[in-house]
Design a protein around this motif. Structure first.
Motif, mmCIF file in Angstrom:
data_model
loop_
_atom_site.group_PDB
_atom_site.id
_atom_site.type_symbol
_atom_site.label_atom_id
_atom_site.label_comp_id
_atom_site.label_asym_id
_atom_site.label_seq_id
_atom_site.Cartn_x
_atom_site.Cartn_y
_atom_site.Cartn_z
ATOM 1 N N VAL A 42 33.118 18.476 -14.355
ATOM 2 C CA VAL A 42 32.186 17.356 -14.421
ATOM 3 C C VAL A 42 31.647 17.055 -13.029
ATOM 4 O O VAL A 42 30.457 16.821 -12.837
ATOM 5 N N ALA B 114 29.577 19.581 -18.639
ATOM 6 C CA ALA B 114 30.300 18.549 -19.394
ATOM 7 C C ALA B 114 30.299 18.866 -20.885
ATOM 8 O O ALA B 114 31.267 18.600 -21.581
ATOM 9 N N SER B 115 29.204 19.432 -21.380
ATOM 10 C CA SER B 115 29.152 19.819 -22.799
ATOM 11 C C SER B 115 28.675 21.263 -22.880
ATOM 12 O O SER B 115 27.490 21.515 -23.073
ATOM 13 N N THR B 137 24.284 14.753 -25.948
ATOM 14 C CA THR B 137 23.495 15.506 -24.963
ATOM 15 C C THR B 137 22.630 14.575 -24.120
ATOM 16 O O THR B 137 22.630 14.650 -22.892
ATOM 17 N N ASN B 140 24.383 11.847 -21.829
ATOM 18 C CA ASN B 140 24.864 12.546 -20.618
ATOM 19 C C ASN B 140 23.718 12.868 -19.674
ATOM 20 O O ASN B 140 23.830 12.715 -18.464
ATOM 21 N N TYR B 141 22.601 13.307 -20.257
ATOM 22 C CA TYR B 141 21.457 13.693 -19.428
ATOM 23 C C TYR B 141 20.879 12.483 -18.695
ATOM 24 O O TYR B 141 20.501 12.565 -17.525
ATOM 25 N N ASP B 144 23.253 11.589 -15.871
ATOM 26 C CA ASP B 144 23.058 12.565 -14.788
ATOM 27 C C ASP B 144 21.791 12.240 -13.999
ATOM 28 O O ASP B 144 21.783 12.260 -12.781
ATOM 29 N N GLY B 268 21.694 6.329 -21.610
ATOM 30 C CA GLY B 268 22.397 7.016 -20.522
ATOM 31 C C GLY B 268 21.971 6.491 -19.156
ATOM 32 O O GLY B 268 22.802 6.229 -18.285
#
Lengths: 221, 325
Positions: A42, B114-115, B137, B140-141, B144, B268
């Protein structure tokens, strides 16, 4: 007035119990829902800055040692504790640069365990040390952990970003733990020697115990 | 005055030394495209090759499919099921997978460290499972994107520095959130469109503006941000939101999944932003507890640091707009 105070205390204790119950329930739910942890991966997904910042958080030794240092600094008060904000990040960077140039394996796990025992004992015994001694301890600890964390940087890692992340993590961690300890002790409102001091000293004894166990493992392996 | 100029020059120099190392939005990304040439048969092509080289990517396709690059044969079932890349890491943090069927819209999936597994969805009505995967997805994006977007974070830091705490800060951050959510949605649905390069220069300039406002505040002047922080946050939030949308647009989303993807991406972004705000507030509280505050002569240091970095970005981005390099 006394009646009001006792009623206030009982209401507060019910609220605290309820809060603890909720936190406990949330912890159980989160643990039950947890999946495989990919801590190192991560970190790399978010680039080298976050890799440096998250790397120490994936290592129990960093967590325990930095917490111990924060507890010690916090139990000594704000005048001592605030120096760590200045000392710890440069120490980490110094250790990291040494670790990157000469390798990180020469710092034995036994040294970290010994440091845990020393810090744990200082907290547990409630010894008052002066600012210079605290800064020397912090610098030695930061240097050691900087060297060890250099092992987390790969050949392709941007060292400047990795170092910036590590220093930032060290700064935030130590500032928060020290401030939390000072806030928990409430020296401005209560005299020393209360249950709060005892709780911090009990944490010190646990840290000593963790250090002894870690030292035992290091000697056994 | 001379001391201030010297301070500004020193900060600019330090920024210039460190800045080439800082890349706000870059990641080692690869883009793999599978184009259906006959029912169940695809031709794969790396439109953007990852740093480690295409041949070293450990790609696993659904069990009923057979892959020998560039050919991917999936038979009657089609390309449906899990696709995995097992060696994502330092040199290759994410791969964008584009699937272009013979009929219907193309679909995009992001495989990250992560995925590392994505489930390719069949054409038709999305199922609950596909919504869960979409949420995983894009949340998380979004996280990020905001955490890697140093410019967005620096702007939020500037706002916090001016407003400090309390309800005013809550309103300011909410206004920024509303602003960027509105423009993100508008840009994602194609209602507005601004070229990326000038937009990025404007984003950098918004941070310079906030830095100037901090300096004004420290000198005792009441600037626009100090007076109407929510209005400034909302207005610049609109600009930053279009920047978020350009990141989302790069993924080439399916039209049918766009509202969901947009929602999850925004969630996210909010999670990342909230984590950053809480961390900054916690650190400010810790500094007050430790009585570790900047000396009087260094009061303007954070403002000059924020402004110098932002100005460096602005000049660099302006050069790209003008096409000098």
């Amino acid at each position: 007035m006394r009646q009001f105070a006792s009623r206030y205390e009982s209401v507060r204790s019910v609220a605290v119990k309820r809060l603890l119950g909720r936190v406990g329930f949330a912890t159980v739910v989160l643990l039950a829902a947890a999946q495989t942890a990919d801590a190192h991966i991560v970190a790399s997904r978010l680039g080298d800055f976050y890799a440096g910042a998250l790397h120490p958080l994936t290592d129990l030794q960093d967590g325990v040692l930095w917490t111990a240092l924060g507890l010690l600094a916090g139990s000594l008060g704000a005048t001592h504790g605030r120096w760590l904000v200045l000392v710890l990040p440069p120490g980490l960077l110094l250790g990291l640069s040494v670790g990157l140039s000469v390798g990180s394996t020469w710092i034995a796990p036994l040294a970290s365990a010994a440091m845990m025992v020393v810090l744990g004992l200082l907290v547990a015994l409630g010894l008052r040390i002066n600012v210079a001694a605290l800064c020397v301890i912090a610098l030695v600890l930061a240097f050691m952990r900087g060297v060890v964390n250099a092992g987390g940087a790969g050949a392709a890692t941007d060292r400047v970003l990795f170092g910036a992340g590590l220093a930032m993590c060290g700064y935030a961690f130590i500032a928060l733990i020290t401030a939390l300890t000072i806030a928990f002790r409430r020296l401005d409102a209560q005299p020393s020697g209360t249950w709060r001091d005892i709780a911090i000293r009990a944490c010190g004894s646990w840290i000593t115990a963790i250090g002894l166990i870690a030292g035992g493992f290091a000697l056994a392996s | 005055m001379v001391r201030r100029l010297a301070l500004a020059a020193l900060l600019l120099l330090a920024t210039a030394v460190v800045a080439p190392q800082i890349r706000a939005h870059e990641a080692s990304l690869g883009v793999l495209e599978f184009r259906e040439v006959r029912p169940g048969a695809f031709i794969g092509r790396w439109t953007m090759e990852p740093a480690i080289g295409a041949s070293r990517v450990d790609l696993h396709v659904p069990g009923h499919c057979f892959l020998r690059m560039p050919q991917l044969i999936c038979g009657d079932k089609g390309l449906v099921g899990p696709i995995t890349i097992t060696n994502l890491g330092v040199n290759m943090s994410a791969v964008l997978l584009k699937i272009i069927p013979m009929t219907g819209a193309s679909r995009s999936y992001t495989i990250t460290t992560a995925s590392p597994v994505v489930s390719v969805l069949a054409a038709g009505t999305p199922t609950l499972q596909s919504w869960i995967e979409l949420a995983g997805t894009y949340v998380n994006y979004g996280i990020d994107h905001i955490l890697l977007g140093a410019d967005h974070l620096l702007f939020v830091l500037g706002l916090i520095w001016i407003v400090r705490s309390g309800w005013r800060l809550a309103k300011t951050i909410t206004a920024f959130t509303l602003g960027h959510s509105i423009s993100l949605a508008a840009a994602a649905f194609g209602l507005i469109g601004i070229p990326e390069r000038p937009l990025n220069a404007c984003i950098a300039l918004s941070i310079v503006f906030v830095a100037v406002e901090i300096v004004k505040q420290r000198r005792g002047e009441v600037g626009l941000t100090a007076r109407y922080p929510w209005a400034v946050a909302g207005a610049f939030g609109l600009v930053h939101g279009i920047g978020f949308a350009s990141a989302l647009a790069g993924l080439g989303l399916e039209r049918r999944l766009l509202p969901g993807a947009l929602l999850f991406f925004n969630v996210g972004v909010e999670i990342g932003q909230l984590a950053f705000v809480l961390l900054i507030l916690a650190l400010m509280w810790a500094h007050r507890r430790l009585n570790a505050v900047l000396p009087r002569w260094g009061d303007l240091l954070p403002a000059y640091a924020i402004g110098s970095i932002a100005m460096f970005w602005f000049i660099g981005r302006l050069v790209r707009v003008l096409g000098v390099t």
